[in-house]
Write an enzyme that holds these catalytic residues in place. Structure first.
Site, mmCIF file in Angstrom:
data_model
loop_
_atom_site.group_PDB
_atom_site.id
_atom_site.type_symbol
_atom_site.label_atom_id
_atom_site.label_comp_id
_atom_site.label_asym_id
_atom_site.label_seq_id
_atom_site.Cartn_x
_atom_site.Cartn_y
_atom_site.Cartn_z
ATOM 1 N N GLU A 1 0.878 -1.191 0.000
ATOM 2 C CA GLU A 1 0.000 0.000 0.000
ATOM 3 C C GLU A 1 0.904 1.227 0.000
ATOM 4 O O GLU A 1 1.769 1.354 0.864
ATOM 5 C CB GLU A 1 -0.883 0.027 1.250
ATOM 6 C CG GLU A 1 -1.706 -1.231 1.493
ATOM 7 C CD GLU A 1 -2.845 -1.407 0.524
ATOM 8 O OE1 GLU A 1 -3.165 -0.456 -0.222
ATOM 9 O OE2 GLU A 1 -3.406 -2.516 0.488
ATOM 10 N N CYS B 1 -2.296 8.997 4.159
ATOM 11 C CA CYS B 1 -2.262 8.651 2.740
ATOM 12 C C CYS B 1 -3.559 9.073 2.068
ATOM 13 O O CYS B 1 -3.596 9.363 0.886
ATOM 14 C CB CYS B 1 -2.043 7.159 2.589
ATOM 15 S SG CYS B 1 -3.221 6.207 3.542
HETATM 16 P P1 NAP Z 1 8.456 5.325 4.019
HETATM 17 O O1 NAP Z 1 9.511 6.332 4.121
HETATM 18 O O2 NAP Z 1 8.232 4.666 2.721
HETATM 19 O O3 NAP Z 1 8.748 4.236 5.159
HETATM 20 C C1 NAP Z 1 7.886 3.146 5.356
HETATM 21 C C2 NAP Z 1 8.650 2.007 5.979
HETATM 22 O O4 NAP Z 1 9.615 1.528 5.035
HETATM 23 C C3 NAP Z 1 9.434 2.418 7.221
HETATM 24 O O5 NAP Z 1 9.370 1.387 8.170
HETATM 25 C C4 NAP Z 1 10.835 2.570 6.668
HETATM 26 O O6 NAP Z 1 11.853 2.406 7.635
HETATM 27 C C5 NAP Z 1 10.868 1.437 5.674
HETATM 28 N N1 NAP Z 1 11.950 1.520 4.686
HETATM 29 C C6 NAP Z 1 12.706 2.592 4.333
HETATM 30 N N2 NAP Z 1 13.598 2.235 3.388
HETATM 31 C C7 NAP Z 1 13.407 0.921 3.133
HETATM 32 C C8 NAP Z 1 14.012 -0.023 2.262
HETATM 33 N N3 NAP Z 1 14.983 0.306 1.419
HETATM 34 N N4 NAP Z 1 13.553 -1.298 2.278
HETATM 35 C C9 NAP Z 1 12.564 -1.666 3.098
HETATM 36 N N5 NAP Z 1 11.945 -0.814 3.956
HETATM 37 C C10 NAP Z 1 12.361 0.460 3.967
HETATM 38 O O7 NAP Z 1 7.027 5.949 4.448
HETATM 39 P P2 NAP Z 1 6.653 6.749 5.756
HETATM 40 O O8 NAP Z 1 7.258 8.107 5.689
HETATM 41 O O9 NAP Z 1 6.896 5.929 6.953
HETATM 42 O O10 NAP Z 1 5.072 6.874 5.614
HETATM 43 C C11 NAP Z 1 4.450 7.815 4.802
HETATM 44 C C12 NAP Z 1 4.086 7.209 3.460
HETATM 45 O O11 NAP Z 1 3.258 6.072 3.651
HETATM 46 C C13 NAP Z 1 3.267 8.171 2.617
HETATM 47 O O12 NAP Z 1 3.687 8.063 1.296
HETATM 48 C C14 NAP Z 1 1.842 7.645 2.782
HETATM 49 O O13 NAP Z 1 0.975 7.987 1.725
HETATM 50 C C15 NAP Z 1 2.085 6.172 2.847
HETATM 51 N N6 NAP Z 1 0.980 5.477 3.501
HETATM 52 C C16 NAP Z 1 0.152 4.724 2.732
HETATM 53 C C17 NAP Z 1 -0.940 4.093 3.310
HETATM 54 C C18 NAP Z 1 -1.891 3.264 2.489
HETATM 55 O O14 NAP Z 1 -2.679 2.532 3.077
HETATM 56 N N7 NAP Z 1 -1.859 3.360 1.174
HETATM 57 C C19 NAP Z 1 -1.167 4.222 4.681
HETATM 58 C C20 NAP Z 1 -0.282 4.992 5.439
HETATM 59 C C21 NAP Z 1 0.797 5.621 4.834
HETATM 60 P P3 NAP Z 1 12.518 3.687 8.349
HETATM 61 O O15 NAP Z 1 11.425 4.338 9.107
HETATM 62 O O16 NAP Z 1 13.558 3.076 9.227
HETATM 63 O O17 NAP Z 1 13.086 4.527 7.250
#
Ligand code: NAP
Length: 523
Positions: A297, A331
């Site tokens: 997602e 999101c």
């Molecule tokens: P993010 O930066 O993509 O991080 C999400 C998760 O991925 C974190 O646990 C992060 O760890 C991890 N991560 C980072 N680099 C990675 C890699 N290379 N391989 C595997 N995992 C990795 O997103 P966020 O800032 O936490 O959340 C905001 C985003 O989530 C927004 O784009 C929002 O729209 C989206 N979102 C979508 C939904 C949905 O249901 N569609 C719901 C909620 C949020 P670290 O924290 O250690 O970097």
């Protein structure tokens, strides 16, 4: 093995959503929240270990998680996994798989029901941690915990439904049945913005379908993430079925995703990280026993259309809530408001006036409509988008912000077309880009003009337009005459497609199927 046996042992009352936030005037809320926040304050600053194979594991490397409204306040210190700990957790999960996959579905479901009861007992405390670690307002934090409870209760029932072997009928003298088995070790990677609900939902789905979990919470939400350790430990999940592995995504992310031990990856987060995971997990090495399944997602660039005739008061309230609730860090948040020309000059000033009344400050004070954004990086990125809004369009309102803390101004700007970056890129903050569309047809075309397809809403009294939107406003979750945020488990399965996700719909009737392989037996 008879077809009837598998999941029949447990009968549960029909699923019902847990109560959404009863309101700031509710006497219980008024009493319980300040008390919970004060109690949590007495517990700040603890160190949280990893949890691998039923054991706490400490590391030399740690990370402080701070209150975004007051970065001097350390909420907790979290041990950080590196590659050796990631490997340990995967090995523990792989070992647990050998027994967990054959535990009766109804028994697995029982753990979730017990976990839901524990979370319900601790609702205000769990929510209070989010107020301090994530800057979530009372209502937002409360609803996050109840959403997590809903996931636990709903997936427990779904597993009982799916875990009952299905008689497929007979052909000549052969009888046939159909059932599911888990995919393998599940890596669950969650974002910070729904710090309990999303991690809990993905872990619950993986666990109840028989896949032991390695859970990597967001670095900005690892204290709240640790609540799952407390819950799953208390309900007595067998060792290795749930492993908590906080650590930087940039260090352990690729390792977890690439591991041949992994059968399924459940990710919620940004498009950039999601696409990277999909690409890497698609490579199959010689030592990899199965093709990995990716439940993914991602982000959104959600639009609300305001048509020629609609309930203006409702639209003002719901647009503000969709755009600025939890600082626009959802999101599903509305970041494009597409207003048809006929009502534009009347409605937009009204919206801006209403926005000027919203208070900004620490989320723990319920007077404040908006709080801080999650961290300094977010503050910087969002501020850059606000500067861009000034050059691409015109700022209509930019609020004041408190001096201390990671605040950005609530910002409303106009003058954008689908080509503008403000109309295409996810900002993930309280910045609303308004677009003036010629008429409903152009508004709909513009609404669909991004790479994302997560949520959308339309306010209209024109039934033909609403019907057209149902068919042609192509998003995962469309709302007619209401806010674009706040989906509820089961009744509003959530998730998008295009660059918003792979269409797996959390909290929906098909979700658990992504974690299992179907099998057929003929005798
Ligand atoms: P993010 O930066 O993509 O991080 C999400 C998760 O991925 C974190 O646990 C992060 O760890 C991890 N991560 C980072 N680099 C990675 C890699 N290379 N391989 C595997 N995992 C990795 O997103 P966020 O800032 O936490 O959340 C905001 C985003 O989530 C927004 O784009 C929002 O729209 C989206 N979102 C979508 C939904 C949905 O249901 N569609 C719901 C909620 C949020 P670290 O924290 O250690 O970097």
């Amino acid at each position: 093995m008879t077809p009837e046996t598998t999941a029949a042992a447990l009968t549960l009352p029909p699923f019902k959503n847990d109560r959404i936030f009863p309101g700031l005037d509710d006497p219980t809320v008024r009493k319980a929240f300040p008390k919970a926040i004060a109690d949590v304050r007495t517990k700040l600053g603890k160190t949280y270990p990893l949890h691998i194979n039923g054991q706490d594991v400490t590391t030399d490397k740690v990370l402080d998680s701070v209150n975004p409204a007051d970065p001097d306040e350390v909420v907790g210190t979290i041990c950080q996994a590196g590659i050796p700990e990631a490997e340990q957790a995967l090995t523990a999960a792989e070992k647990a798989m050998l027994t967990w996959r054959d535990v009766e579905p109804a028994e697995r479901a029982q753990y979730l029901v017990k976990a839901a009861a524990l979370a319900r007992e601790n609702l205000f405390e769990y929510a209070a941690w989010q107020v301090l670690e994530e800057g979530k307002q009372w209502a937002q934090a409360y609803n996050d915990v109840t959403e997590g409870i809903d996931f636990l209760e709903y997936y427990a029932r779904e597993m009982i439904r799916l875990g009952t072997r299905r008689d497929m009928g007979s052909y000549t003298d052969e009888s046939n049945f159909y059932f599911y088995q888990p995919k393998g070790v599940a890596v669950v990677i969650s974002p910070w913005n729904f710090p309990f609900a999303i991690g809990c939902g993905m872990c619950a789905a993986a666990i109840v379908t028989g896949n032991p979990v390695v859970f990597k919470p967001s670095s900005q939400a690892s204290v709240v993430g640790h609540q799952l350790v407390q819950i799953f430990r208390q309900v007595g999940l067998p060792e290795g079925v749930f492993n908590y592995l906080p650590g930087p995504g940039s260090v352990i992310g690729d390792y977890l995703v690439d591991s041949p031990k992994v059968g399924v990856i459940a990710f919620t987060g940004s498009m950039e990280v999601g696409l990277r995971i999909i690409e890497r997990a698609g490579r199959t090495g010689q030592d990899q026993p199965s093709v990995k399944k990716i439940v993914c997602e991602m982000g959104g660039k959600n639009g609300i259309i305001l048509d020629e005739e609609f309930d203006e008061d409702a639209a003002v309230k719901d647009v503000l809530y969709s755009a600025f609730g939890y600082q626009g860090q959802k999101c599903s948040a509305c970041s494009r408001l597409i207003v048809v020309d006929k009502v534009y000059d009347h409605f937009v000033p009204k919206l801006v006036e209403a926005a000027k009344q919203l208070k900004i400050g620490p989320a723990e004070d319920p007077q404040n409509y908006m709080g801080p954004v999650i961290d300094q990086n977010a503050q910087r990125t969002i501020s850059q988008y606000i500067n861009l809004a000034q050059t691409e369009g015109k700022i209509l309102y930019r609020s004041e912000t408190p001096d201390k803390g990671y605040y950005v101004p609530l910002t409303i700007a106009e003058g954008f077309t689908p080509e503008s970056r403000l109309a295409q890129e996810e900002v993930f903050g309280p910045v609303l880009a308004i677009m003036r569309a010629r008429d409903f047809d152009q508004a709909l075309e513009w609404a669909n003009s991004t790479r994302f397809a997560l949520t959308g809403a339309i306010f209209s009294k024109n039934q033909d337009h609403l019907d057209t939107a149902v068919r042609q406003f192509r998003v995962g979750n469309l709302y007619l005459n209401r806010a674009s945020v706040g989906a509820l488990v089961k009744v509003q399965p959530f998730g998008g497609f295009k660059m918003s996700g792979v269409g797996t719909k959390a909290g929906g009737p098909d979700y658990l199927l992504h974690f299992m392989y179907p099998r057929a037996v003929t005798q």
